[in-house]
Motif scaffolding. Structure first.
Motif, PDB file in Angstrom:
ATOM      1  N   ASP A  80       0.863  -1.112  -0.018  1.00 45.52           N
ATOM      2  CA  ASP A  80       0.039   0.094  -0.132  1.00 45.52           C
ATOM      3  C   ASP A  80       0.732   1.262   0.051  1.00 45.52           C
ATOM      4  N   LYS A  81       2.050   1.397  -0.873  1.00 45.86           N
ATOM      5  CA  LYS A  81       2.777   2.520  -0.806  1.00 45.86           C
ATOM      6  C   LYS A  81       2.596   3.587  -1.596  1.00 45.86           C
ATOM      7  N   TYR A  82       1.753   3.427  -2.643  1.00 45.00           N
ATOM      8  CA  TYR A  82       1.206   4.302  -3.707  1.00 45.00           C
ATOM      9  C   TYR A  82      -0.234   4.121  -4.161  1.00 45.00           C
ATOM     10  N   PHE A  83      -0.878   5.273  -4.391  1.00 51.26           N
ATOM     11  CA  PHE A  83      -2.137   5.186  -4.888  1.00 51.26           C
ATOM     12  C   PHE A  83      -2.096   6.602  -6.088  1.00 51.26           C
ATOM     13  N   ALA A  84      -2.815   6.326  -6.994  1.00 50.45           N
ATOM     14  CA  ALA A  84      -2.835   7.025  -8.147  1.00 50.45           C
ATOM     15  C   ALA A  84      -4.538   7.558  -8.825  1.00 50.45           C
ATOM     16  N   LYS A  85      -4.499   8.794  -9.243  1.00 45.24           N
ATOM     17  CA  LYS A  85      -5.754   8.981 -10.010  1.00 45.24           C
ATOM     18  C   LYS A  85      -5.497   9.851 -11.230  1.00 45.24           C
ATOM     19  N   LEU A  86      -6.351   9.523 -12.295  1.00 42.50           N
ATOM     20  CA  LEU A  86      -6.425  10.032 -13.703  1.00 42.50           C
ATOM     21  C   LEU A  86      -6.858  11.418 -13.780  1.00 42.50           C
ATOM     22  N   GLY A  87      -6.114  12.398 -14.389  1.00 46.85           N
ATOM     23  CA  GLY A  87      -6.713  13.823 -14.550  1.00 46.85           C
ATOM     24  C   GLY A  87      -6.331  13.886 -16.030  1.00 46.85           C
ATOM     25  N   LYS A  89       4.674  17.087  -7.542  1.00 44.49           N
ATOM     26  CA  LYS A  89       4.068  17.082  -9.080  1.00 44.49           C
ATOM     27  C   LYS A  89       3.551  15.856  -9.500  1.00 44.49           C
ATOM     28  N   SER A  90       2.433  16.176 -10.276  1.00 46.58           N
ATOM     29  CA  SER A  90       1.804  14.915 -11.111  1.00 46.58           C
ATOM     30  C   SER A  90       2.764  14.489 -12.278  1.00 46.58           C
ATOM     31  N   LEU A  91       2.402  13.239 -12.754  1.00 47.57           N
ATOM     32  CA  LEU A  91       3.156  12.717 -14.027  1.00 47.57           C
ATOM     33  C   LEU A  91       2.471  13.285 -15.365  1.00 47.57           C
ATOM     34  N   LYS A  92       2.944  14.076 -16.094  1.00 50.90           N
ATOM     35  CA  LYS A  92       2.537  14.754 -17.028  1.00 50.90           C
ATOM     36  C   LYS A  92       2.506  13.979 -18.362  1.00 50.90           C
ATOM     37  N   VAL A  93       1.229  13.549 -18.778  1.00 55.76           N
ATOM     38  CA  VAL A  93       1.211  12.929 -19.944  1.00 55.76           C
ATOM     39  C   VAL A  93      -0.006  13.352 -20.711  1.00 55.76           C
ATOM     40  N   GLU A  94       0.308  13.895 -22.103  1.00 49.54           N
ATOM     41  CA  GLU A  94      -0.461  14.666 -22.732  1.00 49.54           C
ATOM     42  C   GLU A  94      -1.456  13.491 -23.322  1.00 49.54           C
ATOM     43  N   ASN A  95      -2.876  13.898 -23.197  1.00 51.22           N
ATOM     44  CA  ASN A  95      -4.104  13.082 -23.592  1.00 51.22           C
ATOM     45  C   ASN A  95      -4.194  11.836 -23.144  1.00 51.22           C
ATOM     46  N   VAL A  96      -3.594  11.258 -21.914  1.00 49.36           N
ATOM     47  CA  VAL A  96      -3.728  10.215 -21.344  1.00 49.36           C
ATOM     48  C   VAL A  96      -5.040   9.862 -21.235  1.00 49.36           C
ATOM     49  N   VAL A  97      -5.746   8.568 -21.377  1.00 45.67           N
ATOM     50  CA  VAL A  97      -7.098   8.168 -21.070  1.00 45.67           C
ATOM     51  C   VAL A  97      -7.302   7.026 -20.141  1.00 45.67           C
ATOM     52  N   ASP A  98      -6.267   6.072 -19.861  1.00 44.22           N
ATOM     53  CA  ASP A  98      -6.255   5.091 -18.978  1.00 44.22           C
ATOM     54  C   ASP A  98      -5.073   4.865 -18.618  1.00 44.22           C
ATOM     55  N   ILE A 155      -1.276  12.060 -14.473  1.00 46.03           N
ATOM     56  CA  ILE A 155      -1.717  10.850 -13.725  1.00 46.03           C
ATOM     57  C   ILE A 155      -1.094  11.634 -12.374  1.00 46.03           C
ATOM     58  N   SER A 156      -1.786  11.708 -11.359  1.00 50.01           N
ATOM     59  CA  SER A 156      -1.661  11.964 -10.037  1.00 50.01           C
ATOM     60  C   SER A 156      -1.119  10.868  -9.185  1.00 50.01           C
ATOM     61  N   VAL A 157       0.281  10.599  -8.874  1.00 49.66           N
ATOM     62  CA  VAL A 157       0.564   9.576  -8.080  1.00 49.66           C
ATOM     63  C   VAL A 157       1.008  10.216  -6.778  1.00 49.66           C
ATOM     64  N   TYR A 158       0.375   9.492  -5.588  1.00 46.95           N
ATOM     65  CA  TYR A 158       0.508   9.971  -3.953  1.00 46.95           C
ATOM     66  C   TYR A 158       1.058   8.559  -3.555  1.00 46.95           C
ATOM     67  N   GLU A 159       2.164   9.045  -2.409  1.00 41.69           N
ATOM     68  CA  GLU A 159       2.758   8.013  -1.755  1.00 41.69           C
ATOM     69  C   GLU A 159       2.116   8.218  -0.305  1.00 41.69           C
ATOM     70  N   THR A 160       1.954   7.148   0.411  1.00 42.42           N
ATOM     71  CA  THR A 160       1.251   6.988   1.713  1.00 42.42           C
ATOM     72  C   THR A 160       2.262   7.289   2.866  1.00 42.42           C
ATOM     73  N   GLU A 161       3.326   7.581   2.813  1.00 41.42           N
ATOM     74  CA  GLU A 161       4.160   8.033   4.056  1.00 41.42           C
ATOM     75  C   GLU A 161       3.992   9.422   4.394  1.00 41.42           C
ATOM     76  N   THR A 162       3.413  10.233   3.404  1.00 39.98           N
ATOM     77  CA  THR A 162       3.183  11.532   3.624  1.00 39.98           C
ATOM     78  C   THR A 162       1.662  11.998   3.007  1.00 39.98           C
ATOM     79  N   PHE A 163       1.227  10.952   2.165  1.00 44.16           N
ATOM     80  CA  PHE A 163      -0.019  11.403   1.394  1.00 44.16           C
ATOM     81  C   PHE A 163       0.010  12.469   0.472  1.00 44.16           C
ATOM     82  N   SER A 164       1.018  12.829   0.124  1.00 45.60           N
ATOM     83  CA  SER A 164       1.590  13.829  -0.868  1.00 45.60           C
ATOM     84  C   SER A 164       1.945  13.322  -2.300  1.00 45.60           C
ATOM     85  N   LEU A 165       1.890  14.218  -3.096  1.00 45.27           N
ATOM     86  CA  LEU A 165       2.295  13.820  -4.682  1.00 45.27           C
ATOM     87  C   LEU A 165       3.756  13.472  -4.465  1.00 45.27           C
TER      88      LEU A 165
END
Length: 716
Positions: A333-340, A358-367, A344-354
């Motif tokens: 349970d080290k990481y969780f992410a959501k699509l924007g 910063k988010s992972l920039k991927v132009e036009n990512v859909v999944d 793709i915003s990837v968070y780590e659970t040690e501090t619950f911050s990105l």
């Protein structure tokens, strides 16, 4: 959710019958008679007691924020605006609920303020989230509950050692795994009842463990390792566990919660609610909380409009797909992410911050999707610029965000990704346009994740124009199955990523022609699979052995809506839920297709096997056990024989009881026959014999005039 609809339908029907207009009822004014609960057990006694204590003191919803800047009157409004902005994000501050005292002599602030929220829960959350909050280098907030000051004032002047209480061990939450019969549990919901039962397949029955009415307001859900059962309520969610009693272990305050989701390692619980906007043209307001399962503390919350969370996912409510957050890194349970949008915003659970803030920039990512075992993200970017920029699938390592592999895909209309459960393989189903762009065909890109440089193989079906109906990897294995072709009788093909002759190329094992199936259900242990025809196929079932490539049994569970293997791969449950009105209930089958028992339940909503945690045995130990299975199986064969003898003895006892019951009935009949002898003799004009052959049968015709009527007929 189906329960809410069913209960509401019953309430509306009853109200209509009694002539009551539900729209004009003030529900908050309804009071039950003292001591009466109408059979509905409340889970909220502790909340009631907490509320009573809060009402007694009246300050449970107030916090004190210390270490604020000391500012003159002209900067008062600016400081107040900053404080209000920070704390209004956590909850609703009451009108005139922010008070910052002034020094009467200097007319400067005193460096602290009081904030009053609508609820104590909001105040507690504000304390958790902002204590030690760094406003600037010189000002770090110290936040306390107002009620705590009363406790601090009552601290005695002289220290006394605390009372040492004897240690009382907590209940073993894994005790169910030590069942001597090695049985599995499952939970069912029917009507207002929720039941947890043992699957006692040897006795061909289910044994009740725990039962509770009105246990949840909508649905129940096991945690991924089977430790907890979660329930959903108007005030929030709760988890339950234990050997037999299923005590409530923790509750998570989230008003109007609709959906919940556990992290794979059960450390965190995600809750979701959606609230109607005051302006109909606005999107729904979404609130998401992430709780620590054991402590019940909120670790992070996310708020926004439904539009902010509407990208990606497979199913949800109010335009938002669920789950919004997808967990990675396996059961740690080290990481969780959501699509924007474009990221793709990837968070780590040690501090619950990105990660890296910063988010992972991927132009036009859909999944995107995580590897089930490793911190690797697979993402899909569609074709752009009318085909000038091809679609692509990329594998990205987390937390370094290094791209491990990329594959460009040309003329692609759609793409779907399927991970194998060990993370060894990734299958990418790509729907491609033909040259005319008037139709599409499907192929697969197969990634070998654990091999050097991650080689990719292309697989096309024999008839590449076949429609793909279903795809499924063998759990922990190297094989996969595909349903392809046209209904009502598509084909099913089995493939292997390795064979004895060629370990590096995919090969087809067999194709089953013309099967009534549209869904695939592999056993968790692999080897066996159920080929199921759901919905339009009315519950056709075929139990297939992939090792031997042979059908073990065919069966039918008419109108089946759900199919689920038990976690050991020994039994299969098929169910008809309240989607259909007829034949609600479930069947339990052996792995090879033998029907063991059937239970019918009206208004049947849910059937869920209790998951098992991974085995502690090493692969080598499991292999050793498999080699010496005959040695281990002797014990269980003896137990099976004992059970068989017990069942035989029970059958003999049942037959003996039936025989005794029959003989008793015959004896009673003879006694009654003897008692009525004089009455029969009287009816025969004194003849004493009961033997039929001593009598001569005569037919007597009797005419009886029932009615006379006259009708005049006119002659033309």
């Amino acid at each position: 959710m189906a329960t809410e609809v069913m209960l509401m339908n019953e309430i509306e029907a009853t109200a209509a019958r009694l002539g009551i207009d539900l729209d004009n009822i003030d529900y908050s004014s309804i009071q039950l008679p003292p001591g009466e609960n109408f059979g509905i057990i409340s889970d909220d006694e502790d909340v009631y007691n907490d509320d009573q204590q809060e009402m007694d003191s009246g300050f449970g919803n107030i916090i004190v924020v210390d270490n604020l800047p000391v500012v003159p009157r002209e900067k008062f409004e600016k400081l107040e605006g900053v404080i209000r902005k920070i704390y209004s994000q956590i909850g609703v501050i009451k009108e005139d609920g922010l008070w910052m005292p002034l020094d009467p002599e200097t007319k400067k602030t005193l460096g602290y303020c009081f904030i009053e929220y609508n609820t104590p829960q909001e105040a507690e959350l504000a304390k958790e989230k902002t204590n030690l909050y760094k406003l600037d280098r010189a000002h770090i907030f110290a936040v306390n509950m107002f009620d705590d000051f009363d406790k601090f004032m009552k601290v005695p002047d002289e220290w006394a050692p605390p009372e040492i209480k004897p240690y009382t061990p907590g209940e073993n939450l894994q005790k169910w795994l030590t069942d001597e019969k090695a049985r599995d549990q499952f939970v069912i919901r029917a009507g207002n009842e929720t039941e947890i039962l043992w699957n006692d397949a040897r006795q061909s029955k289910a044994e009740l463990v725990y039962q509770r009415p009105y246990w949840t307001d909508s649905y129940v859900q096991w945690s991924p390792l089977g430790t907890y059962l979660a329930t959903v309520h108007r005030q929030g969610a709760a988890v339950w566990g234990g050997a037999d009693s299923f005590n409530r272990l923790m509750r998570y305050s989230h008003p109007q919660v609709k959906l919940i989701d556990f992290s794979p390692g059960e450390k965190y619980l995600v809750t979701y609610s959606s609230h109607e906007p005051s302006n109909p043209r606005d999107a729904n307001r979404v609130v998401i909380n992430i709780f620590d399962v054991r402590t019940g503390k909120s670790r992070r919350d996310f708020k926004g409009s439904a539009d902010d969370f509407a990208i990606g996912g497979t199913g949800g409510v109010a335009g938002v797909s669920w789950p919004i957050f997808r967990w990675g890194g396996g059961r740690e349970d080290k990481y969780f992410a959501k699509l924007g949008k474009n990221m793709i915003s990837v968070y780590e659970t040690e501090t619950f911050s990105l990660i890296d803030k910063k988010s992972l920039k991927v132009e036009n990512v859909v999944d995107f999707s995580w590897s089930p075992t490793d911190p690797i993200i697979a993402l899909f970017v569609p074709e752009l610029g009318g085909g000038n920029q091809p679609a692509r699938v990329s594998l990205v390592q987390i937390p370094s965000k290094e791209e491990l592999r990329q594959k460009n895909l040309f003329s692609v209309s759609d793409c779907k990704m399927y991970w194998q459960s060990n993370g060894d393989y990734l299958a990418v189903k790509a729907d491609r346009y033909t040259k005319t762009k008037k139709s599409t065909y499907t192929g697969f890109e197969l990634f070998r994740i654990k091999e050097r440089d991650i080689p990719i193989e292309v697989l096309e079906l024999d008839n590449k124009n076949d429609k793909i109906i279903a795809f499924a990897w063998e759990p922990k294995g190297h094989r996969f199955a595909v349903i392809h072709g046209d209904n009502p009788r598509p084909d099913i093909s089995f493939y292997s990523m390795r064979t004895a002759h060629n370990t590096g190329r995919v090969s087809k094992l067999t194709t089953l022609k013309g099967k009534q199936a549209n869904a695939l259900f592999w056993s968790p242990a692999g080897r066996f699979i159920v080929l199921a025809g759901l919905k339009g196929f009315n519950g056709q079932l075929e139990f297939f052995n992939v090792d031997e490539l042979e059908t073990m049994a065919t069966a039918e569970h008419f109108m089946a809506t759900d199919i689920e293997w038990d976690p050991t791969g020994r039994y299969v449950a098929t169910a008809v839920t309240s989607v259909h009105e007829m034949e609600n209930g479930f069947n339990i089958w052996s792995f090879n297709g033998k029907l063991l028992y059937r239970i019918l339940k009206d208004h049947f909503f849910q059937f869920l096997w209790r998951p098992r945690p991974p085995s502690f045995l090493t692969p080598e130990k499991e292999e050793e056990i498999a080699r010496n299975l005959k040695k281990y199986s002797k014990k269980y064969e003896a137990e099976d024989q004992d059970v068989s003898m017990l069942l035989s003895e029970q059958d003999r006892e049942k037959r003996r009881m039936l025989k005794e019951e029959w003989e008793k009935w015959v004896s009673e009949w003879k006694r009654a026959h003897e008692e009525e002898k004089m009455e029969r003799q009287k009816l025969r004009d004194g003849e004493a014999s009961d033997e039929e052959e001593e009598y001569e049968a005569k037919e007597v015709e009797v005419e009886e005039l029932l009615d006379v009527s006259e009708e005049v007929l006119y002659e033309e």
